[in-house]
Design a protein around this motif. Structure first.
Motif, PDB file in Angstrom:
ATOM      1  N   UNK A  50       0.853  -1.185   0.000  1.00 16.42           N
ATOM      2  CA  UNK A  50       0.000   0.000   0.000  1.00 16.42           C
ATOM      3  C   UNK A  50       0.889   1.236   0.000  1.00 16.42           C
ATOM      4  N   UNK A  51       0.476   2.271  -0.701  1.00 15.74           N
ATOM      5  CA  UNK A  51       1.286   3.489  -0.664  1.00 15.74           C
ATOM      6  C   UNK A  51       1.324   4.055   0.751  1.00 15.74           C
ATOM      7  N   UNK A  52       2.462   4.612   1.090  1.00 15.18           N
ATOM      8  CA  UNK A  52       2.642   5.171   2.428  1.00 15.18           C
ATOM      9  C   UNK A  52       1.738   6.392   2.596  1.00 15.18           C
ATOM     10  N   UNK A  53       1.119   6.480   3.754  1.00 10.78           N
ATOM     11  CA  UNK A  53       0.294   7.648   4.058  1.00 10.78           C
ATOM     12  C   UNK A  53       1.220   8.833   4.251  1.00 10.78           C
ATOM     13  N   UNK A  54       0.976   9.919   3.515  1.00  9.60           N
ATOM     14  CA  UNK A  54       1.861  11.075   3.675  1.00  9.60           C
ATOM     15  C   UNK A  54       1.676  11.702   5.053  1.00  9.60           C
ATOM     16  N   UNK A  55       2.716  12.365   5.528  1.00 11.39           N
ATOM     17  CA  UNK A  55       2.613  13.053   6.817  1.00 11.39           C
ATOM     18  C   UNK A  55       1.751  14.298   6.701  1.00 11.39           C
ATOM     19  N   UNK A  56       1.877  15.006   5.571  1.00  8.99           N
ATOM     20  CA  UNK A  56       1.155  16.249   5.350  1.00  8.99           C
ATOM     21  C   UNK A  56       0.617  16.239   3.932  1.00  8.99           C
ATOM     22  N   UNK A  57      -0.474  16.978   3.732  1.00  7.22           N
ATOM     23  CA  UNK A  57      -1.067  17.020   2.400  1.00  7.22           C
ATOM     24  C   UNK A  57      -1.747  18.364   2.180  1.00  7.22           C
ATOM     25  N   UNK A  73      -1.712  13.825   6.813  1.00  6.50           N
ATOM     26  CA  UNK A  73      -1.901  12.806   5.782  1.00  6.50           C
ATOM     27  C   UNK A  73      -2.980  11.799   6.098  1.00  6.50           C
ATOM     28  N   UNK A  74      -3.255  11.574   7.375  1.00  8.78           N
ATOM     29  CA  UNK A  74      -4.266  10.581   7.760  1.00  8.78           C
ATOM     30  C   UNK A  74      -5.598  11.223   8.132  1.00  8.78           C
ATOM     31  N   UNK A  75      -5.818  12.448   7.722  1.00  9.98           N
ATOM     32  CA  UNK A  75      -7.041  13.165   8.084  1.00  9.98           C
ATOM     33  C   UNK A  75      -8.256  12.534   7.433  1.00  9.98           C
ATOM     34  N   UNK A  76      -9.266  12.285   8.227  1.00 12.54           N
ATOM     35  CA  UNK A  76     -10.494  11.677   7.708  1.00 12.54           C
ATOM     36  C   UNK A  76     -11.321  12.677   6.910  1.00 12.54           C
ATOM     37  N   UNK A  77     -11.119  13.952   7.127  1.00 14.14           N
ATOM     38  CA  UNK A  77     -11.934  14.970   6.477  1.00 14.14           C
ATOM     39  C   UNK A  77     -11.352  15.462   5.159  1.00 14.14           C
ATOM     40  N   UNK A  79     -10.836  13.963   2.242  1.00 12.31           N
ATOM     41  CA  UNK A  79     -11.345  13.462   0.967  1.00 12.31           C
ATOM     42  C   UNK A  79     -10.272  12.675   0.231  1.00 12.31           C
ATOM     43  N   UNK A  80     -10.456  12.552  -1.082  1.00 12.50           N
ATOM     44  CA  UNK A  80      -9.546  11.708  -1.863  1.00 12.50           C
ATOM     45  C   UNK A  80      -8.610  12.512  -2.757  1.00 12.50           C
ATOM     46  N   UNK A  81      -8.595  13.812  -2.627  1.00 13.09           N
ATOM     47  CA  UNK A  81      -7.797  14.638  -3.523  1.00 13.09           C
ATOM     48  C   UNK A  81      -6.547  15.181  -2.847  1.00 13.09           C
ATOM     49  N   UNK A  82      -6.005  14.443  -1.915  1.00  8.70           N
ATOM     50  CA  UNK A  82      -4.797  14.873  -1.215  1.00  8.70           C
ATOM     51  C   UNK A  82      -3.592  14.853  -2.140  1.00  8.70           C
ATOM     52  N   UNK A  98      -2.698  29.663   3.704  1.00  5.37           N
ATOM     53  CA  UNK A  98      -3.505  28.456   3.510  1.00  5.37           C
ATOM     54  C   UNK A  98      -4.241  28.143   4.809  1.00  5.37           C
ATOM     55  N   UNK A  99      -5.429  27.594   4.682  1.00  5.38           N
ATOM     56  CA  UNK A  99      -6.260  27.305   5.855  1.00  5.38           C
ATOM     57  C   UNK A  99      -5.905  25.936   6.418  1.00  5.38           C
ATOM     58  N   UNK A 100      -5.648  25.835   7.723  1.00  8.64           N
ATOM     59  CA  UNK A 100      -5.456  24.511   8.313  1.00  8.64           C
ATOM     60  C   UNK A 100      -6.815  23.819   8.473  1.00  8.64           C
ATOM     61  N   UNK A 101      -6.843  22.527   8.294  1.00  8.62           N
ATOM     62  CA  UNK A 101      -8.081  21.758   8.449  1.00  8.62           C
ATOM     63  C   UNK A 101      -8.594  21.900   9.885  1.00  8.62           C
ATOM     64  N   UNK A 102      -9.892  22.089  10.021  1.00  9.40           N
ATOM     65  CA  UNK A 102     -10.491  22.221  11.353  1.00  9.40           C
ATOM     66  C   UNK A 102     -10.558  20.880  12.084  1.00  9.40           C
ATOM     67  N   UNK A 103     -10.486  19.788  11.355  1.00 10.50           N
ATOM     68  CA  UNK A 103     -10.595  18.465  11.985  1.00 10.50           C
ATOM     69  C   UNK A 103      -9.242  17.967  12.496  1.00 10.50           C
ATOM     70  N   UNK A 104      -8.222  17.999  11.656  1.00 10.69           N
ATOM     71  CA  UNK A 104      -6.935  17.405  12.061  1.00 10.69           C
ATOM     72  C   UNK A 104      -5.940  18.427  12.613  1.00 10.69           C
ATOM     73  N   UNK A 105      -6.194  19.709  12.427  1.00  7.59           N
ATOM     74  CA  UNK A 105      -5.374  20.795  12.969  1.00  7.59           C
ATOM     75  C   UNK A 105      -3.875  20.593  12.720  1.00  7.59           C
ATOM     76  N   UNK A 106      -3.432  20.611  11.467  1.00  4.04           N
ATOM     77  CA  UNK A 106      -2.015  20.386  11.172  1.00  4.04           C
ATOM     78  C   UNK A 106      -1.107  21.507  11.663  1.00  4.04           C
TER      79      UNK A 106
END
Length: 117
Positions: A50-57, A73-77, A79-82, A98-106
């Motif tokens: 399996x491709x490695x999950x990226x740390x950031x996207x 990289x493992x954020x559930x919110x 989608x598939x266009x990382x 750039x806006x940080x994701x509200x769910x994973x807070x990178x």
């Protein structure tokens, strides 16, 4: 259970058909076993890694007015266009607005200040 014919003639016919069918199955089993013994054994195919999950996207979102969002990289919110990016690029994108994701807070593990409302 299947209903069987009540008369002897049809029961004998059924017995003959089943015997012939069983003989054919047993012969096919022998043929396959012989082929397996004479054919070289190929190793089973290796599982596809399996491709490695990226740390950031990064994700381009928005309709009409594109917005860039940074995700873990493992954020559930996300989608598939990382698009995988490095931590340095994630920091630079966040610094450029750039806006940080509200769910994973990178922004937190990247050591960035929280976004201003």
């Amino acid at each position: 259970m299947y209903d069987l014919p009540p008369d002897l003639d049809r029961l004998r016919t059924l017995e003959t058909w089943l015997t012939l069918t069983l003989d054919r199955v047993r012969q096919q089993i022998k043929n396959v076993e012989q082929r397996q013994q004479t054919a070289p054994q190929d190793p089973p195919p290796a599982p596809t890694p399996r491709p490695r999950t990226p740390d950031w996207a990064i994700v381009q979102t928005g309709i009409g007015t594109p917005t860039t969002e940074i995700h873990r990289g493992d954020c559930w919110a996300a989608g598939k266009t990382l698009t995988p990016i490095t931590a340095e690029r994630a920091r630079a994108e966040l610094a450029d607005g750039a806006k940080p994701c509200d769910a994973c807070r990178p922004d937190r593990p990247l050591g960035m200040p929280p976004p201003q409302p």
